[in-house]
Enzyme design. Structure first.
Site, PDB file in Angstrom:
ATOM      1  N   GLY A  68       0.828  -1.212   0.000  1.00 44.99           N
ATOM      2  CA  GLY A  68       0.000   0.000   0.000  1.00 44.99           C
ATOM      3  C   GLY A  68       0.856   1.252   0.000  1.00 44.99           C
ATOM      4  N   ARG A  83      13.636   9.845  -2.608  1.00 45.86           N
ATOM      5  CA  ARG A  83      14.554  10.971  -2.865  1.00 45.86           C
ATOM      6  C   ARG A  83      15.828  10.827  -2.040  1.00 45.86           C
ATOM      7  NH1 ARG A  83      14.747  15.504   0.343  1.00 45.86           N
ATOM      8  NH2 ARG A  83      15.444  17.483  -0.570  1.00 45.86           N
ATOM      9  N   ARG A 135       1.047  -5.080  -6.154  1.00 46.38           N
ATOM     10  CA  ARG A 135       1.224  -6.339  -5.428  1.00 46.38           C
ATOM     11  C   ARG A 135       1.457  -7.408  -6.488  1.00 46.38           C
ATOM     12  NH1 ARG A 135      -0.437  -4.862  -0.120  1.00 46.38           N
ATOM     13  NH2 ARG A 135      -1.976  -3.205  -0.177  1.00 46.38           N
ATOM     14  N   ASP A 184       5.294  -5.585   5.685  1.00 42.27           N
ATOM     15  CA  ASP A 184       5.953  -6.862   5.996  1.00 42.27           C
ATOM     16  C   ASP A 184       6.067  -7.791   4.784  1.00 42.27           C
ATOM     17  OD1 ASP A 184       3.252  -7.234   6.010  1.00 42.27           O
ATOM     18  OD2 ASP A 184       3.145  -8.245   7.948  1.00 42.27           O
ATOM     19  N   THR A 234       3.943   2.533   5.598  1.00 41.80           N
ATOM     20  CA  THR A 234       2.510   2.214   5.629  1.00 41.80           C
ATOM     21  C   THR A 234       1.837   3.168   6.612  1.00 41.80           C
ATOM     22  OG1 THR A 234       0.855   0.641   6.448  1.00 41.80           O
ATOM     23  CG2 THR A 234       3.088   0.270   7.191  1.00 41.80           C
ATOM     24  N   ILE A 235       0.636   3.609   6.278  1.00 44.12           N
ATOM     25  CA  ILE A 235      -0.037   4.546   7.186  1.00 44.12           C
ATOM     26  C   ILE A 235      -0.462   3.853   8.481  1.00 44.12           C
ATOM     27  CG2 ILE A 235      -0.911   5.999   5.294  1.00 44.12           C
ATOM     28  CD1 ILE A 235      -3.745   4.764   6.018  1.00 44.12           C
ATOM     29  N   ASP A 236      -0.487   2.511   8.482  1.00 43.13           N
ATOM     30  CA  ASP A 236      -1.124   1.783   9.581  1.00 43.13           C
ATOM     31  C   ASP A 236      -0.295   1.701  10.869  1.00 43.13           C
ATOM     32  OD1 ASP A 236      -3.172   1.255   7.780  1.00 43.13           O
ATOM     33  OD2 ASP A 236      -2.237  -0.594   7.075  1.00 43.13           O
ATOM     34  N   ASP A 245       1.612  -0.593  11.678  1.00 38.87           N
ATOM     35  CA  ASP A 245       1.342  -1.952  12.167  1.00 38.87           C
ATOM     36  C   ASP A 245       2.534  -2.888  12.021  1.00 38.87           C
ATOM     37  OD1 ASP A 245       1.304  -2.084   9.423  1.00 38.87           O
ATOM     38  OD2 ASP A 245      -0.474  -3.337   9.277  1.00 38.87           O
ATOM     39  N   ARG A 293     -17.279  16.915  13.840  1.00 45.19           N
ATOM     40  CA  ARG A 293     -17.674  17.295  15.202  1.00 45.19           C
ATOM     41  C   ARG A 293     -18.433  18.629  15.217  1.00 45.19           C
ATOM     42  NH1 ARG A 293     -14.050  16.636  20.655  1.00 45.19           N
ATOM     43  NH2 ARG A 293     -15.402  17.837  21.991  1.00 45.19           N
ATOM     44  N   ARG A 301      -5.848  -1.327   9.207  1.00 47.77           N
ATOM     45  CA  ARG A 301      -5.902  -2.795   9.078  1.00 47.77           C
ATOM     46  C   ARG A 301      -6.196  -3.416  10.442  1.00 47.77           C
ATOM     47  NH1 ARG A 301      -2.705  -5.385   4.266  1.00 47.77           N
ATOM     48  NH2 ARG A 301      -0.809  -4.918   5.354  1.00 47.77           N
ATOM     49  N   GLY A 323     -10.909  14.148  20.978  1.00 44.54           N
ATOM     50  CA  GLY A 323     -11.833  14.112  22.111  1.00 44.54           C
ATOM     51  C   GLY A 323     -12.968  13.130  21.921  1.00 44.54           C
ATOM     52  N   ALA A 324     -12.670  12.008  21.286  1.00 44.41           N
ATOM     53  CA  ALA A 324     -13.725  11.004  21.070  1.00 44.41           C
ATOM     54  C   ALA A 324     -14.246  10.491  22.408  1.00 44.41           C
ATOM     55  CB  ALA A 324     -13.163   9.840  20.251  1.00 44.41           C
ATOM     56  N   LYS A 373     -24.072  17.863  27.013  1.00 44.67           N
ATOM     57  CA  LYS A 373     -23.136  17.712  25.880  1.00 44.67           C
ATOM     58  C   LYS A 373     -23.914  17.459  24.612  1.00 44.67           C
ATOM     59  CE  LYS A 373     -19.102  14.913  24.457  1.00 44.67           C
ATOM     60  NZ  LYS A 373     -18.158  15.950  24.038  1.00 44.67           N
ATOM     61  N   ARG A 393     -24.994   8.731  13.445  1.00 46.17           N
ATOM     62  CA  ARG A 393     -24.627   8.458  12.047  1.00 46.17           C
ATOM     63  C   ARG A 393     -23.320   7.687  12.008  1.00 46.17           C
ATOM     64  NH1 ARG A 393     -26.950  13.362   8.886  1.00 46.17           N
ATOM     65  NH2 ARG A 393     -29.058  13.120   9.708  1.00 46.17           N
ATOM     66  N   HIS A 435     -10.303   5.848   1.731  1.00 45.84           N
ATOM     67  CA  HIS A 435      -8.959   6.046   1.162  1.00 45.84           C
ATOM     68  C   HIS A 435      -8.458   7.478   1.178  1.00 45.84           C
ATOM     69  CE1 HIS A 435      -9.082   1.872  -0.166  1.00 45.84           C
ATOM     70  NE2 HIS A 435      -7.785   1.997  -0.202  1.00 45.84           N
TER      71      HIS A 435
HETATM   72  P1  ATP Z   1       1.064  -3.203   3.177  1.00 46.37           P
HETATM   73  O1  ATP Z   1       1.305  -3.360   4.647  1.00 46.37           O
HETATM   74  O2  ATP Z   1       0.870  -1.822   2.792  1.00 46.37           O
HETATM   75  O3  ATP Z   1       0.045  -4.135   2.614  1.00 46.37           O
HETATM   76  P2  ATP Z   1       3.066  -5.038   2.291  1.00 46.37           P
HETATM   77  O4  ATP Z   1       4.475  -4.851   1.867  1.00 46.37           O
HETATM   78  O5  ATP Z   1       2.847  -5.916   3.480  1.00 46.37           O
HETATM   79  O6  ATP Z   1       2.463  -3.593   2.478  1.00 46.37           O
HETATM   80  P3  ATP Z   1       2.050  -7.076   0.521  1.00 46.37           P
HETATM   81  O7  ATP Z   1       1.061  -7.022  -0.564  1.00 46.37           O
HETATM   82  O8  ATP Z   1       1.865  -8.056   1.610  1.00 46.37           O
HETATM   83  O9  ATP Z   1       2.181  -5.578   1.088  1.00 46.37           O
HETATM   84  O10 ATP Z   1       3.506  -7.354  -0.101  1.00 46.37           O
HETATM   85  C1  ATP Z   1       3.993  -6.577  -1.175  1.00 46.37           C
HETATM   86  C2  ATP Z   1       4.615  -7.496  -2.190  1.00 46.37           C
HETATM   87  O11 ATP Z   1       5.751  -8.146  -1.601  1.00 46.37           O
HETATM   88  C3  ATP Z   1       3.728  -8.620  -2.684  1.00 46.37           C
HETATM   89  O12 ATP Z   1       2.868  -8.230  -3.711  1.00 46.37           O
HETATM   90  C4  ATP Z   1       4.745  -9.639  -3.150  1.00 46.37           C
HETATM   91  O13 ATP Z   1       5.226  -9.320  -4.443  1.00 46.37           O
HETATM   92  C5  ATP Z   1       5.884  -9.446  -2.150  1.00 46.37           C
HETATM   93  N1  ATP Z   1       5.768 -10.486  -1.109  1.00 46.37           N
HETATM   94  C6  ATP Z   1       4.817 -10.589  -0.150  1.00 46.37           C
HETATM   95  N2  ATP Z   1       4.979 -11.697   0.597  1.00 46.37           N
HETATM   96  C7  ATP Z   1       6.054 -12.331   0.100  1.00 46.37           C
HETATM   97  C8  ATP Z   1       6.742 -13.535   0.430  1.00 46.37           C
HETATM   98  N3  ATP Z   1       6.342 -14.316   1.421  1.00 46.37           N
HETATM   99  N4  ATP Z   1       7.819 -13.862  -0.311  1.00 46.37           N
HETATM  100  C9  ATP Z   1       8.227 -13.087  -1.326  1.00 46.37           C
HETATM  101  N5  ATP Z   1       7.618 -11.937  -1.688  1.00 46.37           N
HETATM  102  C10 ATP Z   1       6.558 -11.536  -0.990  1.00 46.37           C
END
Ligand code: ATP
Length: 353
Positions: A14, A24, A75, A106, A128-130, A132, A157, A174, A188-189, A216, A247, A253
């Site tokens: 992502g 850069r 991907r 990852d 990644t924005i997450d 995570d 709000r 995620r 302030g949720a 409130k 609501r 996105h």
């Molecule tokens: P995000 O967290 O934003 O989803 P990400 O890097 O985890 O980012 P993925 O789609 O999981 O996003 O992985 C990106 C790309 O890395 C995949 O499309 C694939 O090409 C490669 N990839 C993912 N898992 C593996 C793996 N186990 N072995 C080799 N390549 C991988």
């Protein structure tokens, strides 16, 4: 020092604001070190397809403030196969690419490990924005996304106040509640619901009812997308049980785009330069992390294990295979991360009313 002919840089998974600042920094640091840089388009898919361009400093001019990624992202399932990997290695050899900086999540790092075991030196940068990725306190894009969220919630709000309404806002992340917790605190949720912390629905509804009775008028509830199948139903239950018109809004996105904040530009630049430095030192199969405000590096396998441990995905059998001192280090990182998360969550609860 390792001699490089060329290094490649790619963005994968992502997209996230700040990725351009990282591209850069990687490009300019490498060029300054006398090494050529290939900008690889479309992540690992583009690598296999030989979709790349030799970058000059000019190719990355004026992008530090731009969201998205000039290298595009994709991907690729094929890349995970032996045939795909062989293609990627052949393209690297043909283009004299000895090292790659891969910016993503990852999955991207797993791909970087696979390339490293086949002789291409790799360094990952968390984008990644997450937020995570458990091995790093911070991932590029997180701050920008949260700033977008708080601007939008502040607007919601205002209208809640005018009409005496409640708005349940679902934010991205995620399976991680980091965006929800920090933006909930900052806006302030009245309640924050995330997948990884038990949610006391009864007391949240009670808080809303009491606050309404005390005059409130605006109520914001922030729900993480990781709290599955919850937000819409909860909206209905709030209205039914408190009488406050409620609501549901899914921000979607819009959270992924926009000009990166100072935090993202600076962190991405620091990580980009650091990644090239580590490559030039001959290191490989590592990911750049921010730990307690310092930029450090970690072996990718170790980082992915920290992630699995933190997310409760590691079995006892797997744990037994890890050296005790490594497991202890992993546990320390997980405890620190969990403590920080709970601190923020509890502060949000204490300060919301
Ligand atoms: P995000 O967290 O934003 O989803 P990400 O890097 O985890 O980012 P993925 O789609 O999981 O996003 O992985 C990106 C790309 O890395 C995949 O499309 C694939 O090409 C490669 N990839 C993912 N898992 C593996 C793996 N186990 N072995 C080799 N390549 C991988």
């Amino acid at each position: 020092m390792t001699e490089f002919r060329r290094i490649g840089v790619l963005t994968s998974g992502g997209d996230a604001p700040g990725m351009n600042a990282a591209v850069r920094a990687v490009t300019r640091s490498a060029l300054l070190g006398g090494v050529e840089v290939m900008g690889i388009y479309g992540g690992y898919q583009g690598l296999m397809e030989d979709d790349m361009k030799l970058f000059t400093s000019k190719d990355v001019a004026g992008i530090v403030s731009h969201g998205g990624t000039i290298l595009y992202s994709a991907r690729s399932e094929e890349f995970k196969t032996e045939a795909g990997m062989a293609k990627a290695i052949a393209v690297c050899r043909k283009n004299h690419i000895d090292g790659i900086v891969a910016i993503g999540g990852d999955g991207t790092f797993r791909g970087a490990t696979d390339l490293s075991t086949r002789g291409i030196k790799t360094v990952g940068i968390p984008g990644t924005i997450d937020n995570d990725i458990s091995s790093t306190d911070y991932t590029i894009g997180f701050d920008t996304a949260m700033n977008t969220v708080i601007q939008l919630i502040d607007k919601i709000r205002d209208t809640c106040e005018s009409h005496a309404r409640c708005d349940v806002v679902e934010v991205m992340g995620r399976n991680a509640g980091d965006i929800a917790i920090q933006t909930g605190l900052a806006t302030g949720a009245v309640a924050i619901a995330v997948g990884e912390i038990p949610f006391d629905e009864k007391s949240a509804i009670e808080r809303i009812r009491n606050a309404r009775n005390n005059g409130k008028r605006n109520f914001i509830v922030v729900v993480a997308e990781g709290k599955k199948n919850f937000a819409e139903g909860f909206t209905e239950r709030i209205e039914a049980q408190t009488g406050v018109e409620s609501r549901f809004t899914r921000l979607g996105h819009v959270q992924r785009g926009g000009s990166p904040t100072l935090r993202d530009r600076v962190t991405a630049s620091l990580m980009g330069e650091y990644a090239v430095d580590k490559l030039f030192q001959g290191m490989s199969d590592i990911v750049v992390c921010e730990r307690n405000s310092n930029i450090v590096s970690m072996n990718i396998g170790f980082a992915l294990n920290v992630d699995r441990l933190f997310k409760g995905k590691m079995t006892d059998e797997e744990k037994a295979k890890i050296a005790p001192e490594d497991l202890a280090k992993m546990e320390e990182i997980c405890i620190e991360r969990q403590t920080k998360k709970m601190q923020l969550y509890n502060t949000a609860k204490i300060t919301c009313l």
